[in-house]
Design an enzyme around this catalytic site. Structure first.
Site, PDB file in Angstrom:
ATOM      1  N   CYS A  43       0.829  -1.217   0.000  1.00 16.56           N
ATOM      2  CA  CYS A  43       0.000   0.000   0.000  1.00 16.56           C
ATOM      3  C   CYS A  43       0.859   1.262   0.000  1.00 16.56           C
ATOM      4  O   CYS A  43       0.662   2.161  -0.811  1.00 16.56           O
ATOM      5  CB  CYS A  43      -0.923  -0.015   1.210  1.00 16.56           C
ATOM      6  SG  CYS A  43      -2.004   1.404   1.260  1.00 16.56           S
ATOM      7  N   CYS A  48      -1.616   1.772  -2.958  1.00 10.01           N
ATOM      8  CA  CYS A  48      -2.585   2.855  -2.732  1.00 10.01           C
ATOM      9  C   CYS A  48      -1.961   4.254  -2.735  1.00 10.01           C
ATOM     10  O   CYS A  48      -2.468   5.163  -3.390  1.00 10.01           O
ATOM     11  CB  CYS A  48      -3.291   2.704  -1.396  1.00 10.01           C
ATOM     12  SG  CYS A  48      -3.317   1.067  -0.679  1.00 10.01           S
ATOM     13  N   LYS A  51      -0.076   5.431  -5.964  1.00 10.94           N
ATOM     14  CA  LYS A  51      -1.142   5.437  -6.980  1.00 10.94           C
ATOM     15  C   LYS A  51      -2.022   6.679  -6.844  1.00 10.94           C
ATOM     16  O   LYS A  51      -2.274   7.400  -7.799  1.00 10.94           O
ATOM     17  CB  LYS A  51      -1.963   4.148  -6.819  1.00 10.94           C
ATOM     18  CG  LYS A  51      -3.087   3.894  -7.784  1.00 10.94           C
ATOM     19  CD  LYS A  51      -4.451   4.354  -7.360  1.00 10.94           C
ATOM     20  CE  LYS A  51      -4.974   4.011  -6.016  1.00 10.94           C
ATOM     21  NZ  LYS A  51      -5.689   2.771  -5.876  1.00 10.94           N
ATOM     22  N   TYR A 180      -9.722  -2.975 -10.897  1.00  6.45           N
ATOM     23  CA  TYR A 180      -9.584  -1.573 -10.498  1.00  6.45           C
ATOM     24  C   TYR A 180      -8.182  -1.033 -10.735  1.00  6.45           C
ATOM     25  O   TYR A 180      -8.015   0.133 -11.096  1.00  6.45           O
ATOM     26  CB  TYR A 180     -10.095  -1.340  -9.073  1.00  6.45           C
ATOM     27  CG  TYR A 180      -9.144  -1.715  -7.957  1.00  6.45           C
ATOM     28  CD1 TYR A 180      -8.274  -0.783  -7.427  1.00  6.45           C
ATOM     29  CD2 TYR A 180      -9.137  -2.994  -7.412  1.00  6.45           C
ATOM     30  CE1 TYR A 180      -7.406  -1.117  -6.398  1.00  6.45           C
ATOM     31  CE2 TYR A 180      -8.284  -3.337  -6.383  1.00  6.45           C
ATOM     32  CZ  TYR A 180      -7.417  -2.394  -5.885  1.00  6.45           C
ATOM     33  OH  TYR A 180      -6.555  -2.721  -4.867  1.00  6.45           O
ATOM     34  N   GLU A 184      -7.560   2.240 -12.973  1.00  9.44           N
ATOM     35  CA  GLU A 184      -6.930   3.412 -12.353  1.00  9.44           C
ATOM     36  C   GLU A 184      -5.681   3.837 -13.125  1.00  9.44           C
ATOM     37  O   GLU A 184      -5.468   5.026 -13.384  1.00  9.44           O
ATOM     38  CB  GLU A 184      -6.572   3.102 -10.895  1.00  9.44           C
ATOM     39  CG  GLU A 184      -7.805   2.967 -10.019  1.00  9.44           C
ATOM     40  CD  GLU A 184      -7.503   2.543  -8.582  1.00  9.44           C
ATOM     41  OE1 GLU A 184      -8.358   2.742  -7.724  1.00  9.44           O
ATOM     42  OE2 GLU A 184      -6.415   2.001  -8.319  1.00  9.44           O
ATOM     43  N   ARG A 207     -15.414  -6.270 -13.306  1.00  7.26           N
ATOM     44  CA  ARG A 207     -16.246  -7.409 -12.927  1.00  7.26           C
ATOM     45  C   ARG A 207     -16.445  -7.400 -11.405  1.00  7.26           C
ATOM     46  O   ARG A 207     -15.515  -7.092 -10.645  1.00  7.26           O
ATOM     47  CB  ARG A 207     -15.536  -8.699 -13.345  1.00  7.26           C
ATOM     48  CG  ARG A 207     -16.338  -9.963 -13.192  1.00  7.26           C
ATOM     49  CD  ARG A 207     -15.703 -11.055 -14.007  1.00  7.26           C
ATOM     50  NE  ARG A 207     -14.355 -11.372 -13.547  1.00  7.26           N
ATOM     51  CZ  ARG A 207     -14.060 -12.300 -12.638  1.00  7.26           C
ATOM     52  NH1 ARG A 207     -15.013 -13.010 -12.089  1.00  7.26           N
ATOM     53  NH2 ARG A 207     -12.810 -12.526 -12.282  1.00  7.26           N
ATOM     54  N   ASP A 306      -3.895  -9.772   2.222  1.00  8.53           N
ATOM     55  CA  ASP A 306      -4.099 -10.278   0.862  1.00  8.53           C
ATOM     56  C   ASP A 306      -3.792 -11.767   0.729  1.00  8.53           C
ATOM     57  O   ASP A 306      -4.373 -12.448  -0.116  1.00  8.53           O
ATOM     58  CB  ASP A 306      -3.195  -9.520  -0.122  1.00  8.53           C
ATOM     59  CG  ASP A 306      -3.678  -8.106  -0.397  1.00  8.53           C
ATOM     60  OD1 ASP A 306      -4.644  -7.672   0.281  1.00  8.53           O
ATOM     61  OD2 ASP A 306      -3.105  -7.442  -1.279  1.00  8.53           O
ATOM     62  N   ALA A 344     -13.537   2.322  -2.897  1.00  7.49           N
ATOM     63  CA  ALA A 344     -13.471   3.323  -3.969  1.00  7.49           C
ATOM     64  C   ALA A 344     -12.627   2.785  -5.103  1.00  7.49           C
ATOM     65  O   ALA A 344     -11.743   1.959  -4.900  1.00  7.49           O
ATOM     66  CB  ALA A 344     -12.842   4.611  -3.439  1.00  7.49           C
ATOM     67  N   HIS A 439     -27.375  21.807  -0.063  1.00  9.37           N
ATOM     68  CA  HIS A 439     -27.522  22.412  -1.391  1.00  9.37           C
ATOM     69  C   HIS A 439     -26.536  23.560  -1.581  1.00  9.37           C
ATOM     70  O   HIS A 439     -26.310  24.308  -0.649  1.00  9.37           O
ATOM     71  CB  HIS A 439     -28.958  22.920  -1.533  1.00  9.37           C
ATOM     72  CG  HIS A 439     -29.256  23.477  -2.893  1.00  9.37           C
ATOM     73  ND1 HIS A 439     -29.427  22.656  -3.994  1.00  9.37           N
ATOM     74  CD2 HIS A 439     -29.378  24.749  -3.318  1.00  9.37           C
ATOM     75  CE1 HIS A 439     -29.653  23.419  -5.050  1.00  9.37           C
ATOM     76  NE2 HIS A 439     -29.633  24.695  -4.672  1.00  9.37           N
ATOM     77  N   GLU A 444     -26.746  15.703  -2.847  1.00  8.23           N
ATOM     78  CA  GLU A 444     -28.133  15.892  -2.418  1.00  8.23           C
ATOM     79  C   GLU A 444     -29.078  14.979  -3.189  1.00  8.23           C
ATOM     80  O   GLU A 444     -30.172  14.660  -2.732  1.00  8.23           O
ATOM     81  CB  GLU A 444     -28.567  17.357  -2.513  1.00  8.23           C
ATOM     82  CG  GLU A 444     -28.624  17.931  -3.904  1.00  8.23           C
ATOM     83  CD  GLU A 444     -28.940  19.444  -3.879  1.00  8.23           C
ATOM     84  OE1 GLU A 444     -30.017  19.806  -3.401  1.00  8.23           O
ATOM     85  OE2 GLU A 444     -28.095  20.225  -4.344  1.00  8.23           O
TER      86      GLU A 444
END
Ligand SMILES: Cc1cc2nc3c(=O)[nH]c(=O)nc-3n(C[C@H](O)[C@H](O)[C@H](O)COP(=O)(O)OP(=O)(O)OC[C@H]3O[C@@H](n4cnc5c(N)ncnc54)[C@H](O)[C@@H]3O)c2cc1C
Length: 458
Positions: A43, A48, A51, A180, A184, A207, A306, A344, A439, A444
Site C-alpha cells: 500500500c 494505494c 497510486k 480496479y 486506475e 467485474r 491479501d 473506492a 444544497h 443531495e
C-alpha cells in the site's frame, strides 16, 4: 522464561503485519518482524499511496482545461514526470520511516530480510541463515502481480510495481486487465498525456461491481480518450528495433506502444515460503486457508491480509491484523465482519460503492426498488465538460432497507466512506428521505430521489 525466542514473529511488514506487530507489542508480547523489501508494504511503497499521488497529478490536465470556463487564462502547460517521481519518492521514503519508527517505538525487533517458515514455531532469516523460534507466527506476506507467462514476449511488459519507477512517461501505453488497478492506471496515463489503450477479455470492465456502474464508467473513460478494447486478449508482444512494443491480439488487432502493463490480478506471495513444512493448508492459487480468527490449519500459524484472499484492501488487512493481535495477546477477542466493506475506485471519474450490487441484491431479495440518476454536475456546466455523475440506491422493497449505494463522480470515494456508516447502521430508504439535502451539492441527489426508476418484483 519462555521456551521461544519471541511470543510473535511476523513475516511481512505491510498493512496487516505492521498493525498486528504493533498491537501485539502494546499488549506486552515480545515481537519481531521481517521485511524483504520496504517497510509499509504494497500500500505505502507500490500501491494505494503512490497510486493516489499519481491520480492527483493526472487530474490537473482537466483542471487546467476547466479553469478556462470560469474565466481563468491558463498559460502554457508542461508536465515533468521526473519532478513527480522525485516528489513521490520523497513522500514514500518519509512514510516508510514513520512505519519503521512506529515499530521501534513499540519495541518490535525488525529484520530487513526475507524470512521463511521452517516448522510450526520456527522461521529462518535468509540474509544470515539464522533460525528463530516463536510461540505464534503471523504470515502477512501479501500478494504480487501476475503476468501471463504463456504469452511470447511477456518479459517486455511491466506491472504496477515497475510503473512506479519508469524513467519516463510513456508516449503510448497498453494496459491489460479490467480490474480496479488496470482502470486506475489507464486513467493516470491518459490524464498525464499518454495515448492509452485498455484491453480486457470481458465485455465490461470492473467485474464484480454493479453492472450499471460498470457500463457508465466504461462510457465515461472512453469519452475521455481511453481506447477501451473488450473481449480481446494479447497473443504476442514483440520488441522492435526502435524499442517500441508491437502487440497482437486474438481478434487480430496490432498495436504499437511504448509500454505494456499487466494488471490481470495478484497472487498470494506464498511460493517458497515453507508453509507446507508446517502443515498450513493453501488453495491452488497459494492463498492460505484461515478461519474467522485468521488461524491457519497449523494452530500456531495465523495469516492476515491479501495472502488469505478475503478482501484485498488495506483497511481490511489492517483490521484483520488488529483483531488477531487483540484476540491472541490482548485478551479481547473479536473478528472482522467482511460483509459490508465500502470501497473506492480512483478511476476518472471516481467510483464509490458500499453494499450489494443490483445483481447481488437480487440474490437476497427478489423485490427491489432501484433509484438511479445520471446528471451533469454543476461544475461541468461552465467548464463545458461532458462528464456525467451517476448515483444509484438499491432498496429491498419488502423491508425498505438500503442494500447498496453506488456512485460515479467527483469524490465518490469520500461519499462511500460516510454511506458505509449509514448502511452499517441499517439505514432504510425512509431514513434517506427524512434527511434534509445539502444544497448545492451533487450528493443531495441521494436524499431527493423520491420515485424508483425501476421496480423489480419476483
Ligand atoms: C497498484 C495498487 C493499488 C492499490 N490501491 C489500493 C487502494 O486504493 N485502496 C486499498 O484499500 N487497497 C489498495 N491496494 C491493495 C493494498 O495495497 C493491499 O490490499 C494491502 O497492501 C494488503 O496488505 P498486506 O499486509 O496483506 O500485504 P502487503 O501490504 O503486500 O505487505 C506484505 C509485505 O510482506 C513482504 N514480504 C513478502 N514475503 C516476505 C517474506 N518471505 N519475508 C519477509 N517479507 C516478506 C512484502 O515485501 C510486503 O512488504 C492496492 C494494491 C496495488 C498493487
Amino acid at each position: 522464561m519462555s521456551e521461544f525466542d519471541y511470543d510473535l514473529f511476523v513475516i511481512g511488514a505491510g498493512s496487516g503485519g505492521v498493525r498486528a506487530a504493533r498491537i501485539a507489542a502494546s499488549h506486552g508480547a515480545k515481537v519481531a518482524i521481517a521485511e524483504e523489501h520496504r517497510y509499509g508494504g504494497t500500500c505505502v511503497i507500490r500501491g494505494c499511496v503512490p497510486k493516489k499521488l499519481f491520480v492527483y497529478a493526472s487530474h490537473y490536465s482537466e483542471e487546467f482545461e476547466d479553469a478556462e470556463g470560469f474565466g481563468w487564462s491558463v498559460g502554457e502547460r508542461s508536465f515533468s514526470w521526473e519532478k513527480l517521481m522525485a516528489a513521490k519518492d520523497k513522500e514514500i521514503t518519509r512514510l516508510e520511516g514513520l512505519y519503521r519508527a512506529n515499530l521501534e517505538r513499540h519495541n518490535v525487533e525488525t529484520f530487513d530480510t526475507r524470512a521463511v517458515v521452517e516448522d510450526a514455531n520456527t522461521v529462518r532469516l535468509l540474509s544470515t541463515g539464522q533460525t528463530l523460534t516463536a510461540k505464534t507466527i503471523l504470515v502477512a506476506v501479501g500478494a504480487s502481480p501476475n503476468v501471463d507467462t504463456s504469452i511470447p514476449g511477456h518479459e517486455h511488459a511491466i506491472t504496477s510495481n515497475e510503473a512506479f519507477h519508469l524513467d519516463k512517461l510513456p508516449e503510448s501505453v497498453l494496459v491489460l486487465g479490467g480490474g480496479y488497478i488496470a482502470v486506475e492506471f489507464a486513467g493516470i496515463f491518459n490524464g498525464l498525456g499518454s495515448e492509452t489503450h485498455l484491453m480486457y477479455r470481458g465485455e465490461t470492465i470492473l467485474r464484480g461491481f454493479d453492472n450499471e456502474l460498470r457500463v457508465a464508467l466504461q462510457e465515461e473513460i472512453t469519452k475521455k480518450g481511453i481506447n477501451v478494447i473488450t473481449e480481446d486478449v494479447v497473443t504476442a508482444i514483440v520488441k522492435r528495433d526502435d524499442g517500441k512494443l508491437e502487440v497482437t491480439s486474438k481478434k487480430g488487432l496490432t498495436l504499437v506502444v511504448d509500454q505494456v502493463m499487466y494488471a490481470i490480478g495478484r497472487d498470494a506471495h506464498t511460493k517458497g515460503l515453507g508453509l507446507d513444512k508446517a502443515g498450513v493448508e493453501m488453495r491452488a492459487n497459494g492463498e492460505i486457508v484461515v478461519d474467522a480468527e485468521s488461524r491457519s490449519t497449523a494452530p500456531s500459524i495465523y495469516a492476515v491480509g491479501d495472502v488469505t484472499g478475503r478482501a484485498a484492501l488495506t483497511p481490511v488487512a489492517i483490521r484483520e491484523g488488529h483483531a488477531f493481535a487483540d484476540s491472541t495477546f490482548g485478551g479481547k477477542p473479536w473478528t472482522v465482519d467482511h460483509s459490508l466493506i465500502a470501497t473506492a475506485v480512483f478511476s476518472q471519474p471516481e467510483l464509490g460503492t458500499v453494499g450489494l450490487s443490483e445483481e447481488q441484491a437480487l440474490e437476497v431479495s427478489p423485490n427491489l426498488d432501484i433509484y438511479s440518476t445520471r446528471f451533469r454536475p454543476m461544475k461541468n456546466t461552465l467548464a463545458g465538460r461532458d462528464e456525467r455523475t451517476m448515483m444509484k440506491i438499491i432498496v429491498n422493497a419488502d423491508t425498505d432497507k438500503v442494500l447498496g449505494v453506488h456512485i460515479m463522480g467527483p469524490d465518490a470515494g469520500e461519499l462511500a466512506q460516510i454511506l458505509g456508516i449509514t448502511l452499517q447502521m441499517g439505514a432504510t430508504k425512509a431514513d434517506f428521505d427524512r434527511t434534509v439535502a445539502v444544497h448545492p451539492t451533487a450528493a443531495e441527489e441521494l436524499v431527493t430521489m423520491r420515485e424508483p426508476s425501476r421496480r423489480i418484483r419476483a
